[in-house]
Motif scaffolding. Structure first.
Motif, PDB file in Angstrom:
ATOM      1  N   ARG A 117      53.587  50.033  -3.738  1.00  0.00           N
ATOM      2  CA  ARG A 117      52.462  50.968  -3.767  1.00  0.00           C
ATOM      3  C   ARG A 117      51.579  50.750  -2.537  1.00  0.00           C
ATOM      4  N   PRO A 118      50.703  51.710  -2.216  1.00  0.00           N
ATOM      5  CA  PRO A 118      49.748  51.479  -1.140  1.00  0.00           C
ATOM      6  C   PRO A 118      48.877  50.244  -1.432  1.00  0.00           C
ATOM      7  N   ASN A 119      48.564  49.507  -0.385  1.00  0.00           N
ATOM      8  CA  ASN A 119      47.566  48.431  -0.485  1.00  0.00           C
ATOM      9  C   ASN A 119      48.013  47.133  -1.171  1.00  0.00           C
ATOM     10  N   THR A 131      50.646  42.894   5.545  1.00  0.00           N
ATOM     11  CA  THR A 131      50.193  41.499   5.642  1.00  0.00           C
ATOM     12  C   THR A 131      51.404  40.572   5.566  1.00  0.00           C
ATOM     13  N   ILE A 176      49.200  46.949  11.422  1.00  0.00           N
ATOM     14  CA  ILE A 176      47.782  46.997  11.101  1.00  0.00           C
ATOM     15  C   ILE A 176      47.590  46.874   9.588  1.00  0.00           C
ATOM     16  N   THR A 192      47.352  52.902   4.686  1.00  0.00           N
ATOM     17  CA  THR A 192      47.097  52.499   6.068  1.00  0.00           C
ATOM     18  C   THR A 192      48.340  52.709   6.927  1.00  0.00           C
ATOM     19  N   THR A 193      49.460  52.175   6.464  1.00  0.00           N
ATOM     20  CA  THR A 193      50.710  52.295   7.231  1.00  0.00           C
ATOM     21  C   THR A 193      51.282  53.695   7.037  1.00  0.00           C
ATOM     22  N   PRO A 221      55.330  52.771   4.641  1.00  0.00           N
ATOM     23  CA  PRO A 221      54.116  53.331   4.025  1.00  0.00           C
ATOM     24  C   PRO A 221      54.155  53.110   2.514  1.00  0.00           C
TER      25      PRO A 221
HETATM   26  N1  LIG Z   1      43.502  38.549  -2.093  1.00  0.00           N
HETATM   27  C1  LIG Z   1      44.571  38.937  -1.394  1.00  0.00           C
HETATM   28  N2  LIG Z   1      44.499  40.025  -0.627  1.00  0.00           N
HETATM   29  C2  LIG Z   1      45.604  40.381   0.071  1.00  0.00           C
HETATM   30  C3  LIG Z   1      46.810  39.658   0.019  1.00  0.00           C
HETATM   31  N3  LIG Z   1      47.708  40.277   0.806  1.00  0.00           N
HETATM   32  C4  LIG Z   1      47.076  41.349   1.338  1.00  0.00           C
HETATM   33  N4  LIG Z   1      45.806  41.428   0.906  1.00  0.00           N
HETATM   34  C5  LIG Z   1      44.774  42.428   1.239  1.00  0.00           C
HETATM   35  O1  LIG Z   1      45.135  43.670   0.683  1.00  0.00           O
HETATM   36  C6  LIG Z   1      44.701  44.742   1.531  1.00  0.00           C
HETATM   37  C7  LIG Z   1      45.881  45.619   1.895  1.00  0.00           C
HETATM   38  O2  LIG Z   1      46.777  44.890   2.702  1.00  0.00           O
HETATM   39  P1  LIG Z   1      47.907  45.604   3.572  1.00  0.00           P
HETATM   40  O3  LIG Z   1      48.787  44.547   4.119  1.00  0.00           O
HETATM   41  O4  LIG Z   1      47.280  46.560   4.529  1.00  0.00           O
HETATM   42  O5  LIG Z   1      48.649  46.407   2.402  1.00  0.00           O
HETATM   43  P2  LIG Z   1      49.834  47.460   2.545  1.00  0.00           P
HETATM   44  O6  LIG Z   1      50.687  47.307   1.348  1.00  0.00           O
HETATM   45  O7  LIG Z   1      50.502  47.350   3.859  1.00  0.00           O
HETATM   46  O8  LIG Z   1      49.020  48.840   2.437  1.00  0.00           O
HETATM   47  P3  LIG Z   1      49.477  50.317   2.927  1.00  0.00           P
HETATM   48  O9  LIG Z   1      49.921  50.228   4.341  1.00  0.00           O
HETATM   49  O10 LIG Z   1      48.221  51.097   2.795  1.00  0.00           O
HETATM   50  O11 LIG Z   1      50.526  50.760   1.983  1.00  0.00           O
HETATM   51  C8  LIG Z   1      44.039  44.087   2.747  1.00  0.00           C
HETATM   52  O12 LIG Z   1      42.647  44.051   2.546  1.00  0.00           O
HETATM   53  C9  LIG Z   1      44.642  42.680   2.735  1.00  0.00           C
HETATM   54  O13 LIG Z   1      43.809  41.726   3.339  1.00  0.00           O
HETATM   55  C10 LIG Z   1      46.847  38.473  -0.789  1.00  0.00           C
HETATM   56  O14 LIG Z   1      47.833  37.743  -0.896  1.00  0.00           O
HETATM   57  N5  LIG Z   1      45.702  38.169  -1.467  1.00  0.00           N
END
Ligand SMILES: Nc1nc2c(ncn2[C@@H]2O[C@H](COP(=O)(O)OP(=O)(O)OP(=O)(O)O)[C@@H](O)[C@H]2O)c(=O)[nH]1
Ligand SMILES: [Mg+2]
Length: 294
Positions: free
Chosen positions: A12-14, A19, A31, A38-39, A60
């Protein structure tokens, strides 16, 4: 024997996909932001080592799309599953397995290696993960691993497992290559990241960045400088106002933060010339999407 394979990172997103990719390849490539969606592209991050090459594919977030851009994003994520030898599916520990997660599980190829990663364990009491793991066991995952991508907890185990399952093969890329995307792409992404970070409103979802020109130049004192002209596109006039800010303060902030990261990326002094333009409904317009690189 050389091992090489593609590893899709989906969810899912986020949930922390980007990371995790950055942690696994030990580079800040993709990013990251607190805001979902975001992606927007599949981004390959290449990790080459003694006897192996892993090509990670950041994707994404899978969601119910409301725009053509959203549709494209979900299609890209699905295509990464098809392309990969191994898929890492991320969920958020404190949410457990949601309905949206289950819909993503259904898209997996059961004949391939699928690994479930329960991310953001730093936000959950460790004991609370047991019921989540129990429920996860009902689905066809080869491994279920609780991790915290941000704290790099459990990510070594993930990497070890990936190497175990990685098929024999030849490298896809030269061993000094880090990504399939070029500098221009990452400049666009950096500017988008800073906008997501600095602009509090929901506007960043409506922005796209295009690099119009990049070239070596002399500055006024005759020193070499790298000139980058970039346009930030927004969908509406009021959004343009938000990005520019009072007396141009917001645009200045975005520009300064972006320039620093672009300098790190290019290892050069950069002059960033940034403009905000309106491109009505670009997220719903096939031609616009193409023009803006999606
Ligand atoms: N507490 C916590 N936050 C995390 C962790 N991993 C990622 N985050 C946070 O979660 C948020 C989303 O992280 P992303 O890596 O952008 O997530 P994503 O899945 O790539 O999101 P999209 O590209 O939007 O799909 C950011 O604020 C990160 O800092 C984790 O292990 N623990
Ligand atoms: Mg991401």
């Amino acid at each position: 024997m050389f091992k090489a394979g593609k590893v899709a990172i989906i969810g899912r997103p986020n949930v922390g996909k980007s990371t995790l990719l950055n942690v696994l390849i030990k580079e800040k490539l993709c990013i990251i932001s607190r805001k979902p969606e975001t992606t927007r592209d599949n981004i390959q991050g290449i990790l080459s080592g003694e006897g192996f090459q892993v090509v990670f594919i950041d994707t994404p977030g899978m969601h119910k799309p409301k725009t053509l851009l959203g549709k494209l994003m979900v299609t890209k994520a699905s295509s990464a599953i098809m392309e990969a030898d191994l898929t890492l599916v991320l969920i958020e520990a404190h949410d457990g397995i949601t309905q949206e997660d289950k819909r993503i599980f259904e898209r997996l190829a059961p004949e391939k290696i699928n690994i479930l990663l329960i991310n953001k364990m730093d936000r959950l009491d460790k004991r609370m993960v047991l019921p989540v793991m129990e429920e996860a066991a009902k689905f066809q995952f080869k491994e279920i691993i609780p991790i915290s991508a941000i704290k790099k907890d459990g990510t070594d185990i993930v990497f070890k497992k990936i190497l175990e399952y990685l098929p024999d093969g030849f490298p896809f890329f030269p061993d000094d290559q880090l990504s399939d995307k070029d500098e221009r792409f990452f400049i666009r992404e950096i500017i988008r990241e800073k906008t997501l970070e600095l602009v509090r409103e929901e506007v960043p979802h409506s922005i796209a960045v295009n690099v119009e020109e990049m070239k070596e130049k002399k500055d006024r004192s005759g020193k070499d400088i790298y000139y980058v002209r970039a346009y930030i596109y927004v969908e509406r006039k009021n959004q343009k106002g938000i990005i520019i800010g009072k007396n141009g303060q917001m645009l200045k902030k975005i520009g300064e933060a972006s320039r620093k990261d672009i300098e790190t990326l290019l290892q050069k002094k950069v002059f960033l010339d940034m403009w905000v333009k309106i491109y009505k409904n670009w997220r719903k317009d096939q031609f616009a999407l193409k023009t803006l690189g999606y």
